[in-house]
Design a protein around this motif. Structure first.
Motif, PDB file in Angstrom:
ATOM      1  N   VAL A   1      -7.487   5.839   7.216  1.00 11.21           N
ATOM      2  CA  VAL A   1      -6.821   4.535   7.340  1.00 11.21           C
ATOM      3  C   VAL A   1      -7.835   3.410   7.216  1.00 11.21           C
ATOM      4  CG1 VAL A   1      -5.587   3.028   8.944  1.00 11.21           C
ATOM      5  CG2 VAL A   1      -4.889   5.418   8.698  1.00 11.21           C
ATOM      6  N   ASP A   2      -8.978   3.561   7.884  1.00  8.61           N
ATOM      7  CA  ASP A   2     -10.019   2.525   7.805  1.00  8.61           C
ATOM      8  C   ASP A   2     -10.551   2.392   6.377  1.00  8.61           C
ATOM      9  OD1 ASP A   2      -9.731   2.064  10.500  1.00  8.61           O
ATOM     10  OD2 ASP A   2     -11.466   3.283  11.091  1.00  8.61           O
ATOM     11  N   ALA A   3     -10.761   3.539   5.720  1.00  8.48           N
ATOM     12  CA  ALA A   3     -11.282   3.506   4.348  1.00  8.48           C
ATOM     13  C   ALA A   3     -10.288   2.847   3.400  1.00  8.48           C
ATOM     14  CB  ALA A   3     -11.609   4.929   3.877  1.00  8.48           C
ATOM     15  N   LEU A   4      -8.997   3.117   3.592  1.00 13.55           N
ATOM     16  CA  LEU A   4      -7.986   2.504   2.741  1.00 13.55           C
ATOM     17  C   LEU A   4      -7.908   1.000   2.973  1.00 13.55           C
ATOM     18  CD1 LEU A   4      -5.201   5.214   3.054  1.00 13.55           C
ATOM     19  CD2 LEU A   4      -6.384   4.573   0.955  1.00 13.55           C
ATOM     20  N   ALA A   5      -8.047   0.584   4.227  1.00 14.73           N
ATOM     21  CA  ALA A   5      -8.045  -0.852   4.521  1.00 14.73           C
ATOM     22  C   ALA A   5      -9.232  -1.542   3.860  1.00 14.73           C
ATOM     23  CB  ALA A   5      -8.071  -1.070   6.032  1.00 14.73           C
ATOM     24  N   LEU A   6     -10.383  -0.876   3.890  1.00 15.05           N
ATOM     25  CA  LEU A   6     -11.573  -1.435   3.255  1.00 15.05           C
ATOM     26  C   LEU A   6     -11.391  -1.517   1.744  1.00 15.05           C
ATOM     27  CD1 LEU A   6     -14.469  -2.442   3.616  1.00 15.05           C
ATOM     28  CD2 LEU A   6     -15.249  -0.068   3.415  1.00 15.05           C
ATOM     29  N   GLN A   7     -10.810  -0.470   1.160  1.00 15.97           N
ATOM     30  CA  GLN A   7     -10.546  -0.483  -0.280  1.00 15.97           C
ATOM     31  C   GLN A   7      -9.610  -1.625  -0.659  1.00 15.97           C
ATOM     32  OE1 GLN A   7      -9.054   3.236  -1.732  1.00 15.97           O
ATOM     33  NE2 GLN A   7     -11.061   4.212  -1.796  1.00 15.97           N
ATOM     34  N   ALA A   8      -8.551  -1.830   0.148  1.00  6.01           N
ATOM     35  CA  ALA A   8      -7.601  -2.904  -0.149  1.00  6.01           C
ATOM     36  C   ALA A   8      -8.288  -4.259  -0.093  1.00  6.01           C
ATOM     37  CB  ALA A   8      -6.435  -2.846   0.844  1.00  6.01           C
ATOM     38  N   ARG A   9      -9.138  -4.453   0.910  1.00  4.49           N
ATOM     39  CA  ARG A   9      -9.847  -5.729   1.018  1.00  4.49           C
ATOM     40  C   ARG A   9     -10.797  -5.925  -0.152  1.00  4.49           C
ATOM     41  NH1 ARG A   9     -14.183  -6.478   5.642  1.00  4.49           N
ATOM     42  NH2 ARG A   9     -15.387  -5.413   4.026  1.00  4.49           N
ATOM     43  N   ASP A  10     -11.497  -4.862  -0.528  1.00  6.13           N
ATOM     44  CA  ASP A  10     -12.433  -4.966  -1.650  1.00  6.13           C
ATOM     45  C   ASP A  10     -11.697  -5.272  -2.956  1.00  6.13           C
ATOM     46  OD1 ASP A  10     -14.537  -4.489   0.036  1.00  6.13           O
ATOM     47  OD2 ASP A  10     -14.786  -2.384  -0.516  1.00  6.13           O
ATOM     48  N   ARG A  11     -10.512  -4.671  -3.144  1.00  7.75           N
ATOM     49  CA  ARG A  11      -9.733  -4.950  -4.354  1.00  7.75           C
ATOM     50  C   ARG A  11      -9.296  -6.417  -4.382  1.00  7.75           C
ATOM     51  NH1 ARG A  11      -7.603   0.217  -3.581  1.00  7.75           N
ATOM     52  NH2 ARG A  11      -5.894  -0.627  -2.356  1.00  7.75           N
ATOM     53  N   GLN A  12      -8.897  -6.932  -3.227  1.00  6.33           N
ATOM     54  CA  GLN A  12      -8.477  -8.325  -3.173  1.00  6.33           C
ATOM     55  C   GLN A  12      -9.636  -9.252  -3.539  1.00  6.33           C
ATOM     56  OE1 GLN A  12      -7.028  -8.583   0.842  1.00  6.33           O
ATOM     57  NE2 GLN A  12      -4.982  -7.883   0.308  1.00  6.33           N
ATOM     58  N   ARG A  13     -10.807  -8.966  -2.994  1.00  3.42           N
ATOM     59  CA  ARG A  13     -11.961  -9.809  -3.298  1.00  3.42           C
ATOM     60  C   ARG A  13     -12.382  -9.671  -4.757  1.00  3.42           C
ATOM     61  NH1 ARG A  13     -15.629  -8.926   2.218  1.00  3.42           N
ATOM     62  NH2 ARG A  13     -14.245 -10.143   3.591  1.00  3.42           N
ATOM     63  N   ALA A  14     -12.312  -8.451  -5.275  1.00  6.10           N
ATOM     64  CA  ALA A  14     -12.651  -8.248  -6.683  1.00  6.10           C
ATOM     65  C   ALA A  14     -11.660  -8.972  -7.586  1.00  6.10           C
ATOM     66  CB  ALA A  14     -12.685  -6.757  -7.013  1.00  6.10           C
ATOM     67  N   ALA A  15     -10.378  -8.967  -7.205  1.00  2.55           N
ATOM     68  CA  ALA A  15      -9.375  -9.681  -7.998  1.00  2.55           C
ATOM     69  C   ALA A  15      -9.671 -11.174  -8.019  1.00  2.55           C
ATOM     70  CB  ALA A  15      -7.981  -9.423  -7.421  1.00  2.55           C
TER      71      ALA A  15
END
Length: 470
Positions: A208-222
């Motif tokens: 769950v923590d890793a998925l939350a981090l991935q989602a945040r990173d995708r948002q910043r990359a976008a």
């Protein structure tokens, strides 16, 4: 590193099992998604990788097709418990004949799976065949997490399914929509699963923590992708000698080529966003403005949209003043370098600082017409790309219709939405790019450009839940 969690994904034919896996793993090409029943005929394994490691291994199984008959057949098998009777069935000839599809499902569940996700199409009524499926799966003595699918559909019978699952003793459940997942629903799914797998609780919490981090990173990359293409367009400059510009045909070609280059930057931005969120190049398009028949790229040069955007920028009287001003060439959203040719729009470049003004003065002396993009055009492009990023962040990888995303546009007397205000500030921060035409192509390693990209990206919205998608 602990062993990956093995999850058998089970359910009736056409309930959305493969679709769920596409969404959870962001592998849009996995399996086949179709309205035809029985598309998946064999059990297939699919890994979920987090931080380069396999965190979970899913088994996509065929649909249960004849559960009522199988339940009756199981009742006649030898064994003191339901699980023993299931194993006796799998060892017999009927598991390779009349009930071959059902046997594949039960083998996947009994041979190494830690648990099962039971995918339920909540648009369907609770029929006896579905009750029989649940009873058969419970007999396998594995933890079962019902995943209620298509819950956003107007035909969903969610309350009926809640009752049916409670009657079957399945009190833990998750609600999901493989076409348009709820924000955070993916992480909630694994959190709920931890209640059924206490021995894997810490591992699931890590997922769950890793998925939350991935989602945040995708948002910043976008946001960085959007910022980079905005800088490209803000830095755009195209020059044409005054004599050539006086030729109506050359003039039109000059403006048309500039517009095409803007559209090219926009399309590249869309392609990069699609790739970031794991979609195919043709999975999305930006919707046409309701009053227009043109493609979405042409909305960027729509005079009415530009006027509205200009009003929000405080430039309403200037935007669109050049439409048809020079040999009937539509210059909405663009500025000419020669003030005498289009004086009303030159003020739109004042935010660019002294360097663009110096360049304009020099070009006038040299007899050169220079075309640039107005802030209103940048605002429309920023909103197109930002709204698209928000829609992709919430879109499931099982959707079979192309995504259509509309631009956030408010009337002059309407309050500005938070997302639009953030985009507005980001556009205003692009002013330094106007003095660096080399930033449009190449120069991606330029430190000053990189700093501007990060500054603009920070101003763009990172929480996409507020965006408007259709």
């Amino acid at each position: 590193m602990p062993e990956p969690i093995v999850i058998a994904v089970v359910g009736h034919t056409n309930a959305g099992k493969t679709s769920l896996l596409r969404t959870l793993t962001r592998q849009v090409d996995f399996g086949e998604v179709s309205a035809r029943p029985g598309t998946t005929r064999h059990a297939q394994a699919l890994a979920l990788r987090l931080d380069g490691q396999v965190a979970a291994r899913f088994i996509d199984t065929p649909g249960l097709e004849d559960s009522v008959a199988l339940l009756d057949f199981l009742a006649r098998q030898p064994g003191e418990t339901r699980t023993e009777r299931v194993r006796a069935f799998l060892a017999g000839p009927e598991a390779r004949a009349a009930f071959e599809q059902e046997a594949k499902v039960l083998r996947a569940l009994l041979q190494g799976a830690d648990c099962a996700m039971l995918v339920i199409d909540t648009r369907q009524p609770v029929l006896p065949k579905y009750r029989a499926e649940i009873e058969i799966l419970v007999a396998c003595a594995r933890p079962i997490m019902p995943v209620l699918n298509f819950v956003r559909d107007g035909a969903s019978r969610l309350a009926d399914w809640h009752t049916a699952l409670q009657e079957a003793g399945l009190h833990a459940r998750a609600e999901f929509d493989v076409v348009a997942p709820f924000v955070g629903s993916e992480r909630e799914l694994y959190t709920d699963l931890a209640s059924l797998l206490p021995q894997r609780r810490a591992q699931l919490a890590g997922m769950v923590d890793a998925l939350a981090l991935q989602a945040r990173d995708r948002q910043r990359a976008a946001a960085r992708i959007v910022a980079s293409h905005l800088i490209d367009v803000a830095a755009m400059r195209r020059a044409l000698p005054a004599d050539d510009f006086a030729d109506e045909l050359r003039q039109k070609a000059f403006v048309r080529a500039f517009q095409d280059d803007v559209r090219g930057h926009a399309r590249h931005g869309v392609a990069e966003l699609l790739a970031l969120f794991g979609f195919r190049p043709d999975d999305a398009e930006l919707a046409d403005w309701p009053e227009q028949a043109a493609r979405w790229e042409d909305d960027l040069f729509n005079p009415e949209l530009l006027k509205r955007a200009g009003t929000r920028l405080g430039l309403g009287a200037m935007i669109g003043a050049g439409v048809g001003a020079v040999a009937d060439v539509a210059l909405a959203g663009l500025s000419l370098g020669a003030a005498s040719a289009l004086g009303a729009t030159v003020g739109g470049a004042l935010s660019g600082g002294w360097r663009p003004l110096w360049r304009k003065a020099k070009n006038r002396l040299d007899g050169v017409q220079e075309l640039t993009a107005d802030d209103a055009l940048l605002l429309l492009l920023a909103e197109h790309l930002t709204v698209l990023a928000g829609a992709l962040a919430r879109r499931g990888h099982a959707a079979q219709q192309r995504l259509r995303v509309g631009t956030v546009v408010t009337a002059p007397d309407e309050p500005r939405a938070p997302v639009s205000q953030a985009v507005l500030q980001a556009v205003q921060a692009l002013a330094p790019a106007r003095g660096h035409p080399q930033w449009e192509r190449g120069a991606r390693d330029n430190e000053e450009r990189a700093e501007l990209q990060e500054r603009v990206a920070r101003l763009l919205p990172h929480e996409f839940e507020e965006d408007q998608a259709t």
